[in-house]
Write an enzyme that holds these catalytic residues in place. Structure first.
Site, PDB file in Angstrom:
ATOM      1  N   GLU A 241      86.514  41.983  76.336  1.00 38.28           N
ATOM      2  CA  GLU A 241      86.754  40.576  76.482  1.00 38.28           C
ATOM      3  C   GLU A 241      88.226  40.034  76.466  1.00 38.28           C
ATOM      4  O   GLU A 241      88.695  40.586  75.563  1.00 38.28           O
ATOM      5  CB  GLU A 241      85.844  40.061  75.493  1.00 38.28           C
ATOM      6  CG  GLU A 241      85.766  38.435  75.549  1.00 38.28           C
ATOM      7  CD  GLU A 241      84.673  37.790  74.330  1.00 38.28           C
ATOM      8  OE1 GLU A 241      84.469  38.722  73.551  1.00 38.28           O
ATOM      9  OE2 GLU A 241      84.616  36.797  74.457  1.00 38.28           O
TER      10      GLU A 241
ATOM     11  N   LYS B 192      81.750  33.551  80.607  1.00 41.14           N
ATOM     12  CA  LYS B 192      80.937  33.717  79.560  1.00 41.14           C
ATOM     13  C   LYS B 192      79.878  32.520  79.441  1.00 41.14           C
ATOM     14  O   LYS B 192      80.378  31.293  79.595  1.00 41.14           O
ATOM     15  CB  LYS B 192      81.753  33.644  78.150  1.00 41.14           C
ATOM     16  CG  LYS B 192      81.022  34.051  77.047  1.00 41.14           C
ATOM     17  CD  LYS B 192      81.949  34.289  75.890  1.00 41.14           C
ATOM     18  CE  LYS B 192      81.482  34.974  74.556  1.00 41.14           C
ATOM     19  NZ  LYS B 192      82.457  34.937  73.668  1.00 41.14           N
TER      20      LYS B 192
ATOM     21  N   CYS C 202      80.252  39.654  75.791  1.00 39.90           N
ATOM     22  CA  CYS C 202      80.100  39.276  74.263  1.00 39.90           C
ATOM     23  C   CYS C 202      78.907  38.763  73.511  1.00 39.90           C
ATOM     24  O   CYS C 202      77.613  39.218  73.707  1.00 39.90           O
ATOM     25  CB  CYS C 202      81.356  38.763  73.627  1.00 39.90           C
ATOM     26  SG  CYS C 202      81.514  39.181  72.025  1.00 39.90           S
TER      27      CYS C 202
END
Lengths: 574, 574
Positions: free
Chosen positions: A44, A116, A152
């Site tokens: 990430e 994200k 994540c």
């Protein structure tokens, strides 16, 4: 069956170092391509480092990150890596706002990108402050196989993008992560990743970064799990590592023709369609065992200290050596992190210092090979005490502060990073002198409770013995009763409960955030609870000015536990 | 026309002090009832204080807050205030999680409650960390009139609950707030409140708290605006104040019978139905003028310092007096906040100190009447310099650190709160010595740029002259060129750009978060930009360990501006 050779690039980026991090991506991609990888996955926000905090909201940085991503894609093409798609996280900035993003780089260009979805806003995370959430999913066809991505936190939440990928249909999911270390977190990760693989109906490639960033440390622990949740490969913790995994993938996943799966707009991108036959010879998958607990914590502390020093340009550290266990453990950590030649230990005896405080410090220096010096503080203390007429606590504290001034003087003169050697227990109850022993640019064991400090010392010595080396920490530093030695015959046990008991209360109050009734129900005596909680509550102002240090617990002091200084609340209404 | 006499209770709660804050609510409600009020409105989370930070997530505190609310309702009933509904903010905790809540207390019980909808998660706010958002609106009928409520941030956002109230139909909207002060914020509030009143189609009662809480200060500025946005009444800033306003309300607002307005579940609660006729004599509404800018900032700084000291149990402060402008302004603020008898100034001349550094400090002491002492540091410094062989910067810093140890020694011996006297400009560029002049429990002017420090000094002196008092700050402290006096003949201008220019760059870089290109476009020389930004970026570690101090700007150092220490990003790619 179609196959893909996947490269997991478990690297150590530096926050803000767009050029250096891009170099890392090129270098590791080249290695992966040479090893025959069909795709490479980085952590990430590898291009910016993680967490960038408020840099996320600075337009100049967002634009620079986007530009660096485009340049990186072009460089990969020029470097002969253009045929292999690379998943690389970066900071995006669009008309909606900053984005925690990851892109697929192929053929010298950015061919897919995704933001994200789940933005963590608890613990050490403030992502709703920084980022706008994404609502799109780019699924990329590589050698005929459909590859989806989540970033994540997306895998820590039920449903959402993983479920959407499952519905849309993918042959593989890649998940770039920057998941900070804490004790026992690796125990939680594997079952979680396994569950998400089942939810997506595809194998999952989990790539986490390694390295330290201020008070966070990342342990790697990258892994690949099969669709049924079986662990296929796992990278070692706390080291940079290129892990190659050959995956057999049945293919034929794209079940959904429509462009929307649940709330997500799905876009399909074709990179390559030709299936890859099996490799000969196949890569033998490695499943690294997670480190045993003490080794894991030790590695986290070494990594956090090493990276804080190195990424901030320090070549050496200086710390006070009291002959006690805390400074001995900090010294041993420093030697492991930076080498003995980079570590300067200073014994600073006062008139109240015992003979063993010097001899144990000298013994430590001899065992580890660090640079050792003595700076007696009696003369320094005396002028303050006499001129200001100090007595009692004021006199005790001035000793600690003269040591602080001494270390800072040596730091200014010689360029060392000063280490504060306090442990979490002391920090919790305020058993430290602000601007005294609390002085430092970094505090390696600030999140380590006293009882764990002892455990680590014993473990490190045992490790040395196993390896046939001299145990770094003098037995006497481990065994003697702890004392701040700020007045004659003083012992910690004069002012504090027994450390086993104290750490038990603190674990419930600080990490568990339990209130008075719960602590009573847990069996602690009301007087003990009152005494400990009062100390903790009153020491908040000291913690605010304490240096950063590596988080290893579920709840570290600092951004993890945010309490007001001005705070009249007292548990139990006392 | 039906009328309501509304009491706005602009009070100063203390975080965590459930009992004390409940006492405040009872006392002020009694005063309001005696004055004939039909309803009383207190600020956001008045019962717990604001912000409670992570206390919000501690179950014991949430339960205690709920219990304290019920007890408060009962007490109000017993105190003969049961007939008058009271809007009081508190921390709720239900099965979903912690809530930023406000309740209506009437007849000895809680008759309505509502949760904040818009949770701010920017600047100093982390409310998405702490709270779950509400989706209900309780509209309470009081004397036949429909009263809706929104909480703080709810009025800063377009649409949402205000629009829903407008659709549901209300005769009046009350808005409890805890809106921290920053310069020029009151200029933004009135147009905003006016816009929301129009959106709701009803007058709006805006109640904000006053007082200091760590680095925040609240200015009050409570007000009532008519449906058309006309300002009807406004409370003075920075003082506790009970403001009574008689409002003529046409009534008949409940246009909607259904229970859902947009996404909100609306509940109607009847407290009383009999209309109130006009009062005789009517309360004459007062519209306090906002303070002029310098007076406003000065009041903010005085309030922040006073409340930090008093709410943390300090009766006195101690600070170093260098003869310079920063310490002089901090001393004058301290005297205004706590009285001259609570202020201890210490001149700590070194061998490099000019004659005027002492005489200006002594002059300041005489002007203000604070306690004055001299503690020469030459002997203290000399033992360090000699023993450690310090030169150059190390020698400069040891002077500042001996002063720090001196102040802390006096604090430990006599119980004073130590004040750090650094300004925002110094803090920005790192022109301060960590553990030296940065020592302190509170830093009154840490958010005041140097140029504003001068402006405030001149303003404060002029105010004194207007009142026929002795101006507190020596003219020479204002006029002489600033110097840290850490080496012979040293001037700030040796190391720093001209302060006017420096503050202009910092305003763009720190407050404006502008990048390199924007700074160039703003007309600053590239060399200047490089030099200043480099200093700012490199000083982050010092800021992390700096004491809290009153926020007066849009972006203060601390929780308002969160940047990594380990950070390789350099604007302009340098």
């Amino acid at each position: 069956m179609p196959q893909l050779r996947i490269a997991l690039a478990q690297v150590n980026p530096t926050v803000g170092d767009l050029a250096g991090n891009a170099d890392t991506v090129v270098e590791w991609t080249r290695k992966a391509v040479e090893a025959g990888a069909n795709l490479v996955v980085f952590p990430e926000m590898v291009l910016t480092g993680y967490p960038v905090e408020d840099l996320a909201m600075r337009g100049s940085f967002g634009h620079a990150s986007r530009a660096a991503l485009d340049a990186l894609a072009a460089r990969l093409g020029e470097a002969g890596c253009g045929e292999v798609p690379v998943w690389a996280g970066y900071l995006d900035l669009d008309e909606v706002g900053p984005r925690n993003a990851a892109a697929v780089l192929h053929g010298g260009a950015v061919v897919a990108r995704q933001f994200k979805h789940h933005l963590p806003n608890y613990g050490v995370f403030d992502e709703r402050r920084y980022f706008k959430a994404g609502t799109t999913l780019d699924i990329v066809r590589v050698h005929g196989l459909e590859i989806g991505m989540v970033i994540c936190e997306d895998i820590w939440q039920e449903g959402g993008p993983i479920a959407a990928l499952g519905r849309a249909g993918v042959d593989l999911v890649v998940a770039p992560n920057a998941s900070p270390y804490e004790r026992a977190k690796d125990d939680a990760r594997l079952p979680l990743v396994a569950r998400r693989a089942r939810e997506a109906g595809a194998p999952l490639v989990y790539v986490n970064q390694v390295g330290g960033q201020d008070d966070l440390v990342f342990d790697g622990d990258s892994m690949v799990v099969a669709t049924d949740g079986t662990l296929l490969a796992r990278a070692p913790q706390f080291v940079e590592h290129l892990m190659l995994v050959d995956l057999d993938l049945p293919g034929g996943a794209a079940r959904m023709d429509v462009e929307v799966a649940d709330d997500f707009a799905v876009r399909r991108v074709v990179v390559s369609t030709a299936l890859v036959a099996g490799y000969e010879p196949a890569v033998c998958p490695t499943v690294a065992e997670p480190l045993p607990e003490a080794a894991e914590v030790w590695s986290a502390l070494v990594t956090g200290l090493r990276d804080y020093a190195q990424k901030n340009g320090f070549r050496s550290v200086v710390l006070g050596l009291s002959g006690g266990i805390d400074s001995a453990v900090c010294a041993a950590l420093s030697v492991d992190a930076l080498g003995a030649d980079a570590v300067y230990g200073v014994s600073m005896p006062s008139v109240y210092s015992s003979a063993h405080s010097r001899s144990d410090a000298a013994d430590l220096a001899e065992r580890t090979g660090l640079h050792y010096a003595e700076q007696p503080i009696a003369d320094l203390v005396e002028v303050f005490v006499r001129q200001l007429g100090l007595t009692g606590l004021a006199e005790e504290n001035v000793q600690a502060r003269c040591r602080g001034v001494t270390l800072m003087g040596l730091s200014n003169q010689h360029g060392h990073l000063v280490l504060a050697t306090g442990n979490k227990t002391e920090l919790a109850v305020g058993y430290s002198t602000i601007y005294g022993d609390a002085v430092g640019g970094f505090a390696p064991i600030k999140d380590v409770p006293k009882t764990l400090v002892w455990e680590l010392a014993r473990w490190r010595n045992a490790e040395a013995e196993k390896r046939g080396e001299v145990p770094p920490i003098p037995e006497n530093s481990i065994e003697k009763p702890p004392s701040a030695e700020l007045r004659p015959g003083q012992l910690d046990s004069d002012s504090l409960p027994d450390y086993e008991l104290l750490d038990a209360v603190l674990d419930d109050y600080v990490e568990g955030d339990r209130g008075y009734d719960d602590l009573v129900a847990a069996g602690f005596a009301p007087e003990l609870i009152d005494r400990v909680l009062r100390m903790v509550d009153r020491a908040e102002y000291k913690r605010r000015q304490y240096p950063p240090g590596t988080k290893i617990s579920f709840k570290a002091f600092g951004r993890d536990r945010r309490l007001p200084i001005t705070n009249a609340w007292r548990e139990g209404g006392r």
